[in-house]
Design a protein around this motif. Sequence first.
Motif, mmCIF file in Angstrom:
data_model
loop_
_atom_site.group_PDB
_atom_site.id
_atom_site.type_symbol
_atom_site.label_atom_id
_atom_site.label_comp_id
_atom_site.label_asym_id
_atom_site.label_seq_id
_atom_site.Cartn_x
_atom_site.Cartn_y
_atom_site.Cartn_z
ATOM 1 N N MET A 1 0.844 -1.349 0.285
ATOM 2 C CA MET A 1 0.260 -0.197 0.237
ATOM 3 C C MET A 1 0.539 0.859 0.241
ATOM 4 S SD MET A 1 -3.310 1.052 2.863
ATOM 5 C CE MET A 1 -4.214 -0.422 2.448
ATOM 6 N N THR A 2 2.423 1.061 0.742
ATOM 7 C CA THR A 2 3.683 1.998 0.789
ATOM 8 C C THR A 2 3.905 2.297 -0.434
ATOM 9 O OG1 THR A 2 4.710 0.991 1.888
ATOM 10 C CG2 THR A 2 3.374 2.514 3.197
ATOM 11 N N ASN A 3 4.203 3.834 -1.545
ATOM 12 C CA ASN A 3 4.781 3.836 -2.565
ATOM 13 C C ASN A 3 6.546 3.278 -1.511
ATOM 14 O OD1 ASN A 3 5.971 6.113 -0.824
ATOM 15 N ND2 ASN A 3 4.961 7.739 -2.728
ATOM 16 N N GLU A 4 7.457 3.328 -2.905
ATOM 17 C CA GLU A 4 8.690 3.498 -2.553
ATOM 18 C C GLU A 4 9.452 4.252 -1.543
ATOM 19 O OE1 GLU A 4 10.164 5.820 -6.028
ATOM 20 O OE2 GLU A 4 10.468 3.688 -6.617
ATOM 21 N N ASP A 5 8.821 5.299 -1.170
ATOM 22 C CA ASP A 5 9.591 6.280 -0.331
ATOM 23 C C ASP A 5 8.529 5.993 1.009
ATOM 24 O OD1 ASP A 5 11.063 7.380 -2.165
ATOM 25 O OD2 ASP A 5 9.221 9.267 -3.128
ATOM 26 N N GLY A 6 7.666 5.005 1.059
ATOM 27 C CA GLY A 6 6.820 4.856 1.911
ATOM 28 C C GLY A 6 5.560 5.569 2.634
ATOM 29 N N TRP A 7 5.111 6.068 1.929
ATOM 30 C CA TRP A 7 4.396 6.767 1.988
ATOM 31 C C TRP A 7 2.372 5.854 1.291
ATOM 32 C CZ3 TRP A 7 5.276 10.391 4.727
ATOM 33 C CH2 TRP A 7 6.513 10.581 4.634
ATOM 34 N N ILE A 8 1.330 6.704 2.134
ATOM 35 C CA ILE A 8 0.445 5.802 0.957
ATOM 36 C C ILE A 8 -0.074 6.194 0.132
ATOM 37 C CG2 ILE A 8 -2.114 4.906 1.742
ATOM 38 C CD1 ILE A 8 -0.841 4.802 5.146
ATOM 39 N N GLU A 9 0.414 5.548 -0.652
ATOM 40 C CA GLU A 9 -0.629 6.901 -2.347
ATOM 41 C C GLU A 9 -2.438 6.243 -2.459
ATOM 42 O OE1 GLU A 9 0.837 7.804 -5.037
ATOM 43 O OE2 GLU A 9 2.572 7.165 -4.804
ATOM 44 N N THR A 10 -2.827 7.162 -2.061
ATOM 45 C CA THR A 10 -4.665 7.856 -2.396
ATOM 46 C C THR A 10 -4.341 8.402 -3.807
ATOM 47 O OG1 THR A 10 -4.578 9.711 -0.959
ATOM 48 C CG2 THR A 10 -4.795 8.276 -0.236
ATOM 49 N N ASN A 11 -5.814 7.846 -3.866
ATOM 50 C CA ASN A 11 -6.377 9.217 -4.920
ATOM 51 C C ASN A 11 -7.514 10.139 -4.423
ATOM 52 O OD1 ASN A 11 -8.868 8.416 -4.062
ATOM 53 N ND2 ASN A 11 -9.440 6.897 -5.696
ATOM 54 N N GLY A 12 -7.781 11.034 -5.153
ATOM 55 C CA GLY A 12 -8.242 12.716 -4.608
ATOM 56 C C GLY A 12 -9.653 12.362 -3.436
ATOM 57 N N GLN A 13 -9.923 11.515 -3.566
ATOM 58 C CA GLN A 13 -10.649 10.745 -2.826
ATOM 59 C C GLN A 13 -10.527 10.019 -1.629
ATOM 60 O OE1 GLN A 13 -14.066 12.096 -4.222
ATOM 61 N NE2 GLN A 13 -12.391 12.547 -5.475
ATOM 62 N N MET A 14 -9.134 10.333 -1.659
ATOM 63 C CA MET A 14 -8.359 9.698 -0.052
ATOM 64 C C MET A 14 -8.716 8.173 -0.289
ATOM 65 S SD MET A 14 -7.107 12.228 0.629
ATOM 66 C CE MET A 14 -7.812 14.083 -0.030
ATOM 67 N N GLU A 15 -9.197 7.433 -1.238
ATOM 68 C CA GLU A 15 -8.966 6.162 -1.406
ATOM 69 C C GLU A 15 -8.254 5.593 -1.547
ATOM 70 O OE1 GLU A 15 -13.225 5.545 -3.767
ATOM 71 O OE2 GLU A 15 -11.656 6.688 -4.502
ATOM 72 N N THR A 16 -7.467 4.117 -0.907
ATOM 73 C CA THR A 16 -6.204 4.047 -0.942
ATOM 74 C C THR A 16 -6.918 2.058 -2.109
ATOM 75 O OG1 THR A 16 -6.586 2.000 0.381
ATOM 76 C CG2 THR A 16 -5.475 3.578 1.440
ATOM 77 N N LYS A 17 -5.770 1.694 -2.555
ATOM 78 C CA LYS A 17 -6.087 0.394 -3.478
ATOM 79 C C LYS A 17 -7.002 -0.749 -3.361
ATOM 80 C CE LYS A 17 -2.271 1.221 -5.948
ATOM 81 N NZ LYS A 17 -0.667 0.956 -6.112
ATOM 82 N N VAL A 18 -7.623 -0.835 -1.916
ATOM 83 C CA VAL A 18 -7.139 -1.151 -0.919
ATOM 84 C C VAL A 18 -9.418 -0.562 -0.584
ATOM 85 C CG1 VAL A 18 -8.356 -2.745 1.038
ATOM 86 C CG2 VAL A 18 -6.101 -2.120 0.327
ATOM 87 N N PRO A 19 -10.661 -1.645 -1.446
ATOM 88 C CA PRO A 19 -11.637 -0.846 -1.065
ATOM 89 C C PRO A 19 -11.851 -1.029 0.551
ATOM 90 C CG PRO A 19 -11.989 -2.672 -2.660
ATOM 91 C CD PRO A 19 -10.672 -2.351 -1.780
ATOM 92 N N GLY A 20 -12.286 0.768 0.508
ATOM 93 C CA GLY A 20 -13.339 0.495 2.261
ATOM 94 C C GLY A 20 -11.893 0.987 2.989
ATOM 95 N N VAL A 21 -10.153 0.753 2.544
ATOM 96 C CA VAL A 21 -9.514 1.861 3.118
ATOM 97 C C VAL A 21 -9.365 3.478 3.020
ATOM 98 C CG1 VAL A 21 -7.445 1.333 4.454
ATOM 99 C CG2 VAL A 21 -8.619 -0.860 3.992
ATOM 100 N N PHE A 22 -9.093 3.884 3.541
ATOM 101 C CA PHE A 22 -9.092 5.854 3.501
ATOM 102 C C PHE A 22 -7.475 5.720 3.976
ATOM 103 C CE2 PHE A 22 -13.468 4.471 2.614
ATOM 104 C CZ PHE A 22 -13.607 4.873 1.588
ATOM 105 N N ALA A 23 -6.301 6.744 3.776
ATOM 106 C CA ALA A 23 -5.656 7.493 4.181
ATOM 107 C C ALA A 23 -5.732 8.676 4.638
ATOM 108 C CB ALA A 23 -4.444 6.794 3.577
#
Length: 63
Positions: A1-23
Motif C-alpha cells: 500500500m505504500t510507495n517506494e518512499d513509504g507514503w500511502i498512495e491515495t486518489n483525490g477521494q482519499m481512497e487507497t487501492k484497498v476498497p473501504g480503506v482510506f488514508a
Amino acid sequence: MTNEDGWIETNGQMETKVPGVFAIGDVRAKDLRQITTAVGDGGVAGQQVFKYIESLNDTGVKA
Ligand SMILES: Cc1cc2nc3c(=O)[nH]c(=O)nc-3n(C[C@H](O)[C@H](O)[C@H](O)COP(=O)(O)OP(=O)(O)OC[C@H]3O[C@@H](n4cnc5c(N)ncnc54)[C@H](O)[C@@H]3O)c2cc1C
C-alpha cells in the motif's frame, strides 16, 4: 500500500487501492504536509467513507 518512499498512495477521494480503506494527513503521498491539508483530507474522507458505507447498504450488505 505504500510507495517506494513509504507514503500511502491515495486518489483525490482519499481512497487507497484497498476498497473501504482510506488514508489522510501526513501518511499520504502528497506535496504539502500541514494542518490545513490534513484537515482538508479529513473532510473529503469523511464524505467518501459515508458514501462507501451507503454503497454497501445498496447491495444489502450490513454496514
Ligand atoms: C516540528 C513540526 C512543526 C510543524 N509546524 C507546522 C505548522 O506550523 N503549521 C502547519 O500547518 N503544520 C505544521 N506541521 C505539520 C503538521 O503537524 C502535520 O501536517 C499535521 O499534524 C498532520 O496531521 P495528521 O493527523 O496527519 O498527523 P499527526 O498530527 O502526526 O497525528 C497522528 C497521530 O497518530 C498517532 N499514532 C501514530 N501511530 C499510531 C498507532 N500505531 N496507533 C495509534 N495512534 C498512532 C500519533 O501519536 C498522533 O497523535 C509541523 C510538523 C512538525 C513535525
